[in-house]
Design a protein around this motif. Structure first.
Motif, PDB file in Angstrom:
ATOM      1  N   VAL A  98       9.531  14.670  -7.221  1.00 26.95           N
ATOM      2  CA  VAL A  98      10.958  14.810  -6.915  1.00 26.95           C
ATOM      3  C   VAL A  98      11.765  14.810  -8.209  1.00 26.95           C
ATOM      4  N   ASN A  99      11.397  13.934  -9.152  1.00 24.39           N
ATOM      5  CA  ASN A  99      12.112  13.883 -10.439  1.00 24.39           C
ATOM      6  C   ASN A  99      11.936  15.182 -11.224  1.00 24.39           C
ATOM      7  N   ALA A 100      10.731  15.753 -11.170  1.00 25.12           N
ATOM      8  CA  ALA A 100      10.490  17.030 -11.838  1.00 25.12           C
ATOM      9  C   ALA A 100      11.354  18.127 -11.204  1.00 25.12           C
ATOM     10  N   ALA A 101      11.407  18.129  -9.876  1.00 25.83           N
ATOM     11  CA  ALA A 101      12.217  19.120  -9.161  1.00 25.83           C
ATOM     12  C   ALA A 101      13.696  18.926  -9.478  1.00 25.83           C
ATOM     13  N   ARG A 102      14.126  17.692  -9.597  1.00 24.62           N
ATOM     14  CA  ARG A 102      15.522  17.380  -9.922  1.00 24.62           C
ATOM     15  C   ARG A 102      15.890  17.995 -11.286  1.00 24.62           C
ATOM     16  N   LEU A 132       7.545  17.417   3.416  1.00 24.39           N
ATOM     17  CA  LEU A 132       8.522  18.366   2.888  1.00 24.39           C
ATOM     18  C   LEU A 132       9.940  17.954   3.256  1.00 24.39           C
ATOM     19  N   ASP A 133      10.118  17.432   4.468  1.00 26.39           N
ATOM     20  CA  ASP A 133      11.437  16.971   4.887  1.00 26.39           C
ATOM     21  C   ASP A 133      11.913  15.803   4.024  1.00 26.39           C
ATOM     22  N   VAL A 134      11.002  14.874   3.714  1.00 30.74           N
ATOM     23  CA  VAL A 134      11.333  13.731   2.854  1.00 30.74           C
ATOM     24  C   VAL A 134      11.688  14.217   1.450  1.00 30.74           C
ATOM     25  N   PHE A 135      10.927  15.202   0.961  1.00 26.07           N
ATOM     26  CA  PHE A 135      11.172  15.769  -0.368  1.00 26.07           C
ATOM     27  C   PHE A 135      12.589  16.351  -0.437  1.00 26.07           C
ATOM     28  N   ALA A 136      12.945  17.144   0.582  1.00 25.69           N
ATOM     29  CA  ALA A 136      14.280  17.760   0.627  1.00 25.69           C
ATOM     30  C   ALA A 136      15.359  16.693   0.789  1.00 25.69           C
ATOM     31  N   LYS A 140      18.832  15.921  -1.534  1.00 20.88           N
ATOM     32  CA  LYS A 140      19.982  16.498  -0.842  1.00 20.88           C
ATOM     33  C   LYS A 140      21.298  16.312  -1.591  1.00 20.88           C
ATOM     34  N   ASP A 141      21.362  15.362  -2.540  1.00 21.54           N
ATOM     35  CA  ASP A 141      22.594  15.168  -3.298  1.00 21.54           C
ATOM     36  C   ASP A 141      22.868  16.311  -4.281  1.00 21.54           C
ATOM     37  N   ILE A 142      21.815  16.979  -4.780  1.00 27.10           N
ATOM     38  CA  ILE A 142      22.016  18.075  -5.737  1.00 27.10           C
ATOM     39  C   ILE A 142      21.486  19.416  -5.240  1.00 27.10           C
ATOM     40  N   ALA A 143      20.689  19.410  -4.164  1.00 25.05           N
ATOM     41  CA  ALA A 143      20.059  20.655  -3.709  1.00 25.05           C
ATOM     42  C   ALA A 143      20.279  20.885  -2.221  1.00 25.05           C
ATOM     43  N   VAL A 144      20.174  22.150  -1.853  1.00 21.45           N
ATOM     44  CA  VAL A 144      20.282  22.536  -0.455  1.00 21.45           C
ATOM     45  C   VAL A 144      19.032  23.345  -0.106  1.00 21.45           C
ATOM     46  N   VAL A 145      18.575  23.222   1.133  1.00 25.22           N
ATOM     47  CA  VAL A 145      17.381  23.947   1.572  1.00 25.22           C
ATOM     48  C   VAL A 145      17.765  25.407   1.787  1.00 25.22           C
ATOM     49  N   GLU A 146      17.177  26.278   0.972  1.00 26.88           N
ATOM     50  CA  GLU A 146      17.470  27.699   1.067  1.00 26.88           C
ATOM     51  C   GLU A 146      16.603  28.357   2.135  1.00 26.88           C
ATOM     52  N   LYS A 147      15.307  28.019   2.127  1.00 25.30           N
ATOM     53  CA  LYS A 147      14.383  28.505   3.152  1.00 25.30           C
ATOM     54  C   LYS A 147      13.700  27.292   3.762  1.00 25.30           C
ATOM     55  N   PRO A 148      13.800  27.121   5.060  1.00 24.75           N
ATOM     56  CA  PRO A 148      13.176  25.951   5.697  1.00 24.75           C
ATOM     57  C   PRO A 148      11.643  26.036   5.654  1.00 24.75           C
ATOM     58  N   ALA A 149      11.001  24.914   6.021  1.00 27.70           N
ATOM     59  CA  ALA A 149       9.539  24.830   5.974  1.00 27.70           C
ATOM     60  C   ALA A 149       8.909  25.957   6.793  1.00 27.70           C
ATOM     61  N   SER A 155      -1.012  26.984   3.467  1.00 32.49           N
ATOM     62  CA  SER A 155       0.056  26.240   2.795  1.00 32.49           C
ATOM     63  C   SER A 155       1.359  26.298   3.580  1.00 32.49           C
ATOM     64  N   MET A 156       2.185  25.286   3.365  1.00 31.84           N
ATOM     65  CA  MET A 156       3.502  25.203   3.972  1.00 31.84           C
ATOM     66  C   MET A 156       4.499  25.170   2.820  1.00 31.84           C
ATOM     67  N   GLN A 157       5.564  25.965   2.917  1.00 31.64           N
ATOM     68  CA  GLN A 157       6.496  26.064   1.793  1.00 31.64           C
ATOM     69  C   GLN A 157       7.928  25.839   2.216  1.00 31.64           C
ATOM     70  N   ILE A 158       8.712  25.331   1.269  1.00 27.12           N
ATOM     71  CA  ILE A 158      10.140  25.144   1.445  1.00 27.12           C
ATOM     72  C   ILE A 158      10.787  25.516   0.105  1.00 27.12           C
ATOM     73  N   THR A 159      11.958  26.161   0.139  1.00 19.38           N
ATOM     74  CA  THR A 159      12.639  26.549  -1.087  1.00 19.38           C
ATOM     75  C   THR A 159      13.958  25.801  -1.183  1.00 19.38           C
ATOM     76  N   LEU A 160      14.198  25.193  -2.343  1.00 19.76           N
ATOM     77  CA  LEU A 160      15.418  24.442  -2.581  1.00 19.76           C
ATOM     78  C   LEU A 160      16.221  25.122  -3.695  1.00 19.76           C
ATOM     79  N   ALA A 161      17.547  25.158  -3.515  1.00 21.26           N
ATOM     80  CA  ALA A 161      18.424  25.750  -4.526  1.00 21.26           C
ATOM     81  C   ALA A 161      19.565  24.778  -4.819  1.00 21.26           C
ATOM     82  N   GLU A 162      20.191  24.958  -5.960  1.00 21.08           N
ATOM     83  CA  GLU A 162      21.272  24.081  -6.383  1.00 21.08           C
ATOM     84  C   GLU A 162      22.460  24.196  -5.424  1.00 21.08           C
ATOM     85  N   LYS A 163      23.108  23.055  -5.155  1.00 19.67           N
ATOM     86  CA  LYS A 163      24.300  23.062  -4.327  1.00 19.67           C
ATOM     87  C   LYS A 163      25.422  23.736  -5.082  1.00 19.67           C
ATOM     88  N   LYS A 164      26.211  24.511  -4.395  1.00 19.51           N
ATOM     89  CA  LYS A 164      27.346  25.189  -5.036  1.00 19.51           C
ATOM     90  C   LYS A 164      28.546  24.295  -5.076  1.00 19.51           C
TER      91      LYS A 164
END
Length: 164
Positions: A98-102, A132-136, A140-149, A155-164
């Motif tokens: 999570v810290n790496a993703a942050r 994946l839900d816990v990861f997102a 949630k304070d800095i990112a928004v889920v762009e593509k849900p799980a 494999s299962m994937q989720i895409t996170l992008a910076e909040k605008k």
């Protein structure tokens, strides 16, 4: 198109200093350009009639290239970074990821979190979506889920992008 390549009967001509010289035949315009030791360049081919300008073609191409280069400098390239997890990841390992993703998200990159399944882990895919839900949730304070799980093969994937 330049000089003899312009085959339109009538064109709207713009002089070398930017003033409009009116609508005339392409031959007359080419003659005016030749008298000034410059080129006739079609700058708006879709207009009715097409718009041509008397310019130095080499200088004109240089200016276009410079403008393109300037526009390219101002673009922001967004990379997609991938973080891989496994279904039996521990809490502290998850926090490290999570810290790496942050870090990636604050730099402006998108993050694709992939949960890989191997062997018997395939039987418990439904329970693993929680990871994946816990990861997102932790981001949630800095990112928004762009593509849900989404499940794709093993494999299962989720895409996170910076909040605008």
């Amino acid at each position: 198109m330049i000089n003899e390549q312009i085959r339109d009967k009538e064109i709207r001509l713009i002089g070398e200093d930017g003033e409009q010289l009116g609508i005339m035949s392409a031959r007359d315009a080419l003659k005016i350009a030749r008298d000034a030791d410059l080129d006739l360049v079609k700058i708006a081919p879709t207009a009715k009639p097409p718009v041509c300008k008397i310019v130095d073609y080499g200088k004109y191409r240089y200016e276009l290239a410079r403008k393109e280069k300037e526009a390219k400098k101002k673009q922001k390239v967004i990379d997609v970074k991938e973080i891989r997890l496994s279904p039996n990841i521990d809490e502290n390992d998850l926090n490290t990821k999570v810290n790496a993703a942050r870090k990636f998200i604050t730099k402006g990159d998108k993050v694709k979190v992939t949960l890989k399944f191997r062997g018997r882990e395939m039987a418990h895919m439904a329970n693993s979506k929680v990871i994946l839900d816990v990861f997102a949730e932790k981001l949630k304070d800095i990112a928004v889920v762009e593509k849900p799980a989404k499940l794709e093969g093993r494999s299962m994937q989720i895409t996170l992008a910076e909040k605008k």
